[in-house]
Design an enzyme around this catalytic site. Sequence first.
Site, short mmCIF file in Angstrom:
data_model
loop_
_atom_site.label_atom_id
_atom_site.label_comp_id
_atom_site.label_asym_id
_atom_site.label_seq_id
_atom_site.Cartn_x
_atom_site.Cartn_y
_atom_site.Cartn_z
N ASP A 59 0.88 -1.32 0.13
CA ASP A 59 0.00 -0.14 -0.12
C ASP A 59 0.77 1.38 0.04
O ASP A 59 1.74 1.44 1.01
CB ASP A 59 -1.18 0.13 1.19
CG ASP A 59 -1.91 1.19 1.47
OD1 ASP A 59 -1.62 2.16 0.63
OD2 ASP A 59 -2.73 1.13 2.10
N SER A 138 2.08 11.70 -15.81
CA SER A 138 0.90 12.10 -16.59
C SER A 138 1.35 13.38 -17.67
O SER A 138 1.98 14.18 -16.97
CB SER A 138 -0.23 12.26 -15.94
OG SER A 138 -1.50 12.98 -16.55
N TYR A 151 -5.15 16.82 -8.60
CA TYR A 151 -4.52 15.48 -9.31
C TYR A 151 -3.27 16.20 -10.16
O TYR A 151 -1.96 15.59 -9.88
CB TYR A 151 -5.32 14.87 -10.32
CG TYR A 151 -4.64 13.90 -11.33
CD1 TYR A 151 -4.41 12.47 -10.73
CD2 TYR A 151 -4.25 14.03 -12.54
CE1 TYR A 151 -3.94 11.44 -11.50
CE2 TYR A 151 -3.70 13.14 -13.33
CZ TYR A 151 -3.35 11.90 -12.79
OH TYR A 151 -2.82 11.05 -13.66
N LYS A 155 0.94 15.35 -9.62
CA LYS A 155 1.69 14.87 -10.55
C LYS A 155 2.96 15.89 -10.87
O LYS A 155 4.18 15.36 -11.13
CB LYS A 155 1.00 14.66 -11.73
CG LYS A 155 0.07 13.46 -11.81
CD LYS A 155 0.61 12.02 -11.58
CE LYS A 155 -0.03 10.79 -11.56
NZ LYS A 155 0.51 9.57 -11.13
#
Length: 286
Positions: A59, A138, A151, A155
């Site tokens: 995890d 990304s 998000y 990144k």
Amino acid sequence: MKRNVIITGTSTGVGFESAILFAKQNYRVYATMRNLKKADALQERITTEGLDIEILELDVTDTQSIKKAVETVVAKDGQIDLLINNAGAGFAKTTEQATEEEIRWVTDVNYLGTVFCTQTVLPYMRQQKSGQIINITSVGGLVGQPFNELYCAAKFAIEGFAEGLATYVSPAFNIKISNVEPGGISTEFMATAIGKTAVDGKFATGEYLPIFEKYMAGNQQRANEGAEQVYQTGLEVAQVILNVAQNENPPLRIRSSQWAEDFCQLKTAADPDGTKLVKNITASFL
């Protein structure tokens, strides 16, 4: 002796396809995932194709879980050759309407997990004076996008983390650092994002709703006009990752498709793979 690789987030998508692809390319694969109840599909491929893959629980939001998985690999093989920080989750919601819990979650999963996994393998790679770390980031790590700012921020953080790390661990300890930057991926990624972040089936409410609806209409139009150009399969992205892993002089950053390349062109034109900047920074400070 086979190179070994630890891959995070292998229950579905890019991580799943990477585990299989690397095993077929004669790597010893440690495929990790948070929830081992989701391991059935990968285990079936391992069994039917005789793949050298061991599934481990990891995890990325739990440092003890990371440490346990890494120590298991070292106990078996004595070293760690490659870490692929793939685990992540989509998140799309306005900053104003996101809860504190959601903001911490998207940061933990998409950024801090990469930091802690990297931190845990670095001592072994430093001691052996070799290693490679590939982060799956990304285009959102280079270009901010509507309703994805939290998000994208996570990144973006990986991009800065990797860039700074590469300036000294690569020349000093022969640890190669790379970021693979996909655009759209046709996996469960967005479905997970919607389920996790939508409010009554929407990413935005109130005065944000008209903006969100315009955003979604544009997404749909682009998908209808050229989905094959925008969206890659998990396997296509996995092939890019493999190419980076097999490159003697891998780039700091690489987009995984022509669409992603074009999307980021304004940010990357001066130094597409990040190599010039890392060399300049290293020369300036060290």
